[in-house]
Write an enzyme that holds these catalytic residues in place. Sequence first.
Site, PDB file in Angstrom:
ATOM      1  NE  ARG A   1       5.984  -1.544   2.499  1.00 16.65           N
ATOM      2  CZ  ARG A   1       7.182  -2.140   2.378  1.00 16.65           C
ATOM      3  NH1 ARG A   1       7.896  -2.018   1.290  1.00 16.65           N
ATOM      4  NH2 ARG A   1       7.655  -2.879   3.358  1.00 16.65           N
TER       5      ARG A   1
ATOM      6  CD  GLU B   1       3.880  -5.722  -2.980  1.00 16.35           C
ATOM      7  OE1 GLU B   1       4.435  -6.562  -2.256  1.00 16.35           O
ATOM      8  OE2 GLU B   1       4.355  -4.607  -3.200  1.00 16.35           O
TER       9      GLU B   1
ATOM     10  CG  HIS C   1       8.044  -6.365  -2.305  1.00 11.83           C
ATOM     11  ND1 HIS C   1       6.978  -5.973  -1.543  1.00 11.83           N
ATOM     12  CD2 HIS C   1       9.132  -5.892  -1.640  1.00 11.83           C
ATOM     13  CE1 HIS C   1       7.391  -5.317  -0.467  1.00 11.83           C
ATOM     14  NE2 HIS C   1       8.711  -5.263  -0.510  1.00 11.83           N
TER      15      HIS C   1
END
Length: 526
Positions: A230, A259, A278
């Site tokens: 994360r 993000e 990601h």
Amino acid sequence: MPKVLVSDPIDQSGLDILAQVAQVDVKTKLPLEELVQLIPNYDALMIRSGTKVTSEVIEAASQLKIIGRAGVGVDNVDVAAATRRGIVVVNSPEGNTIAAAEHALAMMLSLSRNIPEADKSVKASAWDRKKFTGVEVYKKILGVVGLGKIGSHVATVARAMGMNILAYDPFISKERAAELGCTLVDLDLLFQEADYITLHIPKTPETAHLINAEALAKMKPTARIVNCARGGIIDEAALHEAVKNGTIAGAAIDVYESEPLGESSLRELGKSVVLTPHLGASTAEAQINVAVDVAEQIRDVLLGLPARSAVNIPGLRPDVLERLRPYLQLAETLGNLVGQLAGGRVEQVQITLQGDLANQDSKPIVIATLKGLLTNALRERVNYVNASIEAKERGIQVIETRDAGVKDFSGSLYVSAQGSLGEHSVTGIILGGTEVRITDINQFPINVPPTKYMLFTLHRDMPGIIGKIGSLLGSFNVNIASMQVGRQIVRGDAVMVLSIDDPLPDGILEEITKVPGIRDAYTVAL
Ligand SMILES: NC(=O)C1=CN([C@@H]2O[C@H](COP(=O)(O)OP(=O)(O)OC[C@H]3O[C@@H](n4cnc5c(N)ncnc54)[C@H](O)[C@@H]3O)[C@@H](O)[C@H]2O)C=CC1
Ligand SMILES: O=C(O)C(=O)COP(=O)(O)O
């Protein structure tokens, strides 16, 4: 017909399952205001990491019964707000495990062999071999932070590549780590020894900026770090400095503090840093797994059936739940409390149903205790459905006993936890049908209701000690709401329990343990 809003890209296999029972609307990249406007029309919401389900969204969600997260991390969902509104939150705990683990391994190898930069150079018609000389992972030390599902698979594959594995996970037993061929160490040792460090932990208040300038300074100048867990576990500004100055050799990053990644100095670090957007869960296989897993659960909940991976509701039969509800609350509180007192890795838990409670169905009480115990490690991811499996996977031995002969109260529950830092026990009762009371800590009799923030001390029963603790807390501006002392014999050992209005500021626990007569002090947040 119920309506499902799908607000992130989800594999068609999941949409087909939803379409069996609902009208499905796919609307991705919705700005927050639009989501807030649309959500009152929907019975279910299906998301990945792109949609932020804030308390504002949940407040507007007047019809919503379920939020399905087609993946693992639910940190983009305000789970507490959903629970308060009675909205079930489900995820897919295992659907993308392999994808995320393989991505972490791919990132480690890409970084070691400069693959992204070499690829770019060949595509630009260059033929530069020397510039891209890499390093091998064979016989190197890999430090795995978080030996859960993804971390375990990374460790297993890395071992097959000839790496030696150190692992840090305070909630995993030595035996479980040994089964995986890993040596459990403390975090400092892992930072100092590892050639590669890979993160596989959830983002929690404890893990936020776990990798900061101080941690980076402990690492080898040749160390390389991989984050496919994360964003925010690594302090990106500190990482940029560390790679730029040669404090460490490089980093491979899939997840970011914010993000999509905006302006970032990480982009300036050339072949020392590999960045992906990601992509950990982005394989064809994982996307089918998570889409089917979560769509099935949404379908079931819309049909009035229970969900198998709810992160916020007990998966027990409603009638049992109703009868035992106060005792489940007691068990969860005692499990959470004893887990925090134990502090480190818990290896064994003993749960004893005493007095009249000894005649009740113990299973839900054991599950509730384990849920409480594991909350420290797993946060909202642990629930009544998975608490036993999670405890088993962590190598926690559960001993369940009954003692109808204990008659102090009509029914009481005793929980003890034995772990790497010693053994602690607590007993509690239900007062007036609903209220939880703690009646014993480490064999010292007390009678206190649990409160959000508590401080426990083990000390010698001697004049002046209570005053000293009171003044010390006062000097740190900590307000005491209530205080109680329990002892077995006069001027022997004693326990003090304080309810405080706020969390203890850093450093104060150390000061408390320096007070003459204090043997130990623990702070607990329930
Ligand atoms: N990049 C991506 O696309 C993906 C990222 N993830 C993320 O990967 C992470 C790990 O996922 P899983 O392995 O499925 O979870 P898991 O729950 O199976 O494992 C997490 C482990 O971390 C440990 N842990 C908790 N707090 C810790 C701490 N302070 N220090 C050390 N260990 C601690 C727990 O004991 C547990 O064993 C999650 O953050 C998840 O959101 C998961 C899938 C895809
Ligand atoms: O499952 C997780 O925790 C992930 O991080 C995957 O995120 P995604 O579904 O690819 O947006």
